[in-house]
Design an enzyme around this catalytic site. Structure first.
Site, PDB file in Angstrom:
ATOM      1  N   ASN A   1      57.910  10.033  43.580  1.00 48.78           N
ATOM      2  CA  ASN A   1      56.866   9.272  44.277  1.00 48.78           C
ATOM      3  C   ASN A   1      55.547   9.581  43.577  1.00 48.78           C
ATOM      4  O   ASN A   1      54.990  10.655  43.766  1.00 48.78           O
ATOM      5  CB  ASN A   1      56.817   9.702  45.759  1.00 48.78           C
TER       6      ASN A   1
ATOM      7  N   LYS B   1      52.768   8.342  44.134  1.00 51.91           N
ATOM      8  CA  LYS B   1      51.615   8.106  45.005  1.00 51.91           C
ATOM      9  C   LYS B   1      50.608   7.220  44.255  1.00 51.91           C
ATOM     10  O   LYS B   1      51.021   6.391  43.442  1.00 51.91           O
ATOM     11  CB  LYS B   1      50.994   9.425  45.461  1.00 51.91           C
TER      12      LYS B   1
ATOM     13  N   HIS C   1      56.023   7.364  54.937  1.00 51.06           N
ATOM     14  CA  HIS C   1      55.561   8.606  54.307  1.00 51.06           C
ATOM     15  C   HIS C   1      54.484   9.228  55.197  1.00 51.06           C
ATOM     16  O   HIS C   1      53.696   8.528  55.827  1.00 51.06           O
ATOM     17  CB  HIS C   1      55.003   8.308  52.906  1.00 51.06           C
TER      18      HIS C   1
ATOM     19  N   GLU D   1      51.736  10.482  54.604  1.00 51.29           N
ATOM     20  CA  GLU D   1      50.359  10.055  54.306  1.00 51.29           C
ATOM     21  C   GLU D   1      50.062   8.717  54.996  1.00 51.29           C
ATOM     22  O   GLU D   1      48.948   8.484  55.456  1.00 51.29           O
ATOM     23  CB  GLU D   1      50.155   9.989  52.781  1.00 51.29           C
TER      24      GLU D   1
ATOM     25  N   GLU E   1      60.690  15.559  55.151  1.00 53.97           N
ATOM     26  CA  GLU E   1      59.524  16.062  54.426  1.00 53.97           C
ATOM     27  C   GLU E   1      58.596  16.764  55.413  1.00 53.97           C
ATOM     28  O   GLU E   1      57.728  16.110  56.034  1.00 53.97           O
ATOM     29  CB  GLU E   1      58.761  14.914  53.760  1.00 53.97           C
TER      30      GLU E   1
ATOM     31  N   GLY F   1      52.631  18.516  49.022  1.00 49.78           N
ATOM     32  CA  GLY F   1      51.456  18.687  48.174  1.00 49.78           C
ATOM     33  C   GLY F   1      50.739  20.012  48.356  1.00 49.78           C
ATOM     34  O   GLY F   1      49.622  20.194  47.887  1.00 49.78           O
TER      35      GLY F   1
ATOM     36  N   SER G   1      56.875  19.805  47.888  1.00 45.61           N
ATOM     37  CA  SER G   1      56.661  20.816  46.845  1.00 45.61           C
ATOM     38  C   SER G   1      57.931  21.205  46.086  1.00 45.61           C
ATOM     39  O   SER G   1      58.090  22.364  45.708  1.00 45.61           O
ATOM     40  CB  SER G   1      55.972  22.055  47.445  1.00 45.61           C
TER      41      SER G   1
HETATM   42  C1  PEP Z   1      55.818  13.396  48.647  1.00 47.40           C
HETATM   43  O1  PEP Z   1      54.730  12.887  48.450  1.00 47.40           O
HETATM   44  O2  PEP Z   1      56.727  12.717  49.138  1.00 47.40           O
HETATM   45  C2  PEP Z   1      56.024  14.794  48.281  1.00 47.40           C
HETATM   46  C3  PEP Z   1      57.136  15.370  48.617  1.00 47.40           C
HETATM   47  O3  PEP Z   1      54.989  15.397  47.602  1.00 47.40           O
HETATM   48  P1  PEP Z   1      55.043  16.833  46.866  1.00 47.40           P
HETATM   49  O4  PEP Z   1      56.338  16.910  46.114  1.00 47.40           O
HETATM   50  O5  PEP Z   1      53.845  16.830  45.962  1.00 47.40           O
HETATM   51  O6  PEP Z   1      54.955  17.879  47.930  1.00 47.40           O
END
Ligand code: PEP
Length: 252
Positions: free
Chosen positions: A9, A11, A100, A102, A171, A177, A216
């Site tokens: 992803n 983003k 997601h 966000e 998640e 992040g 992460s």
């Molecule tokens: C994500 O944006 O779905 C995500 C898992 O981000 P990150 O791997 O940076 O934590």
């Protein structure tokens, strides 16, 4: 047997030049060999989907595909700024991320809206990647499982046995992040809880649905996470921006 699926992803990152480099590096790396039976995708920002589709087509790897990061809950009409599932399909997408964290937090998306988006994606023959997960406060107050169960219950209520054709991405918001990855055991326990909840609805759905972990994931923690019996792959944010890191995670 569920395949291992790794989805990047990006983003809101990328440029025409960077995307081209990224896809060339990843395709070349994948052509040199990937463990059999795995699937990979990258979810690019909407303005770059046509470009990324053309580049992915060129490398013609059956196990590498394209995804989008969001979709409208409507099929067409007066929804300025939105992109419908049929448009994403025409641009070559096979996967669409919905819900997601966000978007849940910055755009106030609800579980109901997310399920409507997933239905649009399914109706166009693509796979929705439905994101769920608890916040730090919810985990610290001992409500992580309750929160995730509530999110799953809403998807079950709307999608019913069409959930078998979806992916779920667990998640935890506190891990996205932040560099704070969930331990493999913590992630496995939640994935197990999700699968058991789905089995309460339908054993077949529970055994078919892929449950990805996101938060992460990096080359150095992916092996342990992906070795867990209920973790069927990963949704990778930050680490997917670096093509070498993404390749390393895909090989994990
Ligand atoms: C994500 O944006 O779905 C995500 C898992 O981000 P990150 O791997 O940076 O934590």
């Amino acid at each position: 047997m569920r395949p291992l699926i790794v989805i990047g992803n990006w983003k809101m990152n990328g440029s025409l030049a960077n995307n081209e480099d990224w896809i060339k590096v990843v395709c070349k790396g994948m052509e040199q060999g990937m463990p059999a039976g795995r699937k990979f995708a990258v979810c690019a920002p909407a303005p770059y989907l046509a470009q990324c589709n053309a580049l992915i087509q060129k490398c013609s790897l059956a196990f590498m595909s394209l995804g989008a990061q969001d979709v409208s809950a409507h099929a067409s009409g007066a929804f300025t700024g939105e992109a419908s599932a049929s448009m994403l399909r025409e641009l070559g997408c096979n996967y669409v991320i919905v819900g997601h964290s966000e978007r849940r937090h910055m755009h106030h998306e609800t579980d109901g809206l997310i399920a409507e988006k997933a239905l649009q994606v399914l109706d166009q023959g693509m796979t929705p990647v439905i994101c769920i997960g608890e916040s730090a406060d919810e985990r610290n107050s001992g409500r992580a499982v309750e929160v995730v169960r509530g999110q799953i219950a809403k998807q079950v209520a709307v999608l019913q046995d069409r959930l078998a054709d979806c992916l779920i991405a667990y998640e935890p918001v506190w891990a996205i992040g932040t560099g704070k990855v969930a331990s493999a055991q913590l992630a496995q326990d939640m994935h197990r809880a999700i699968r058991l909840q789905l089995a309460e609805f339908d054993e077949d759905v529970a055994s078919h649905v892929g449950i990805l972990y996101g938060g992460s994931v990096k080359p150095d923690n992916a092996v342990e996470l992906f070795a867990m019996p209920d973790i069927d792959g990963g949704l990778i944010g930050g680490a997917s921006l670096n093509p070498q890191d993404f390749l390393a995670i895909c090989q994990s």
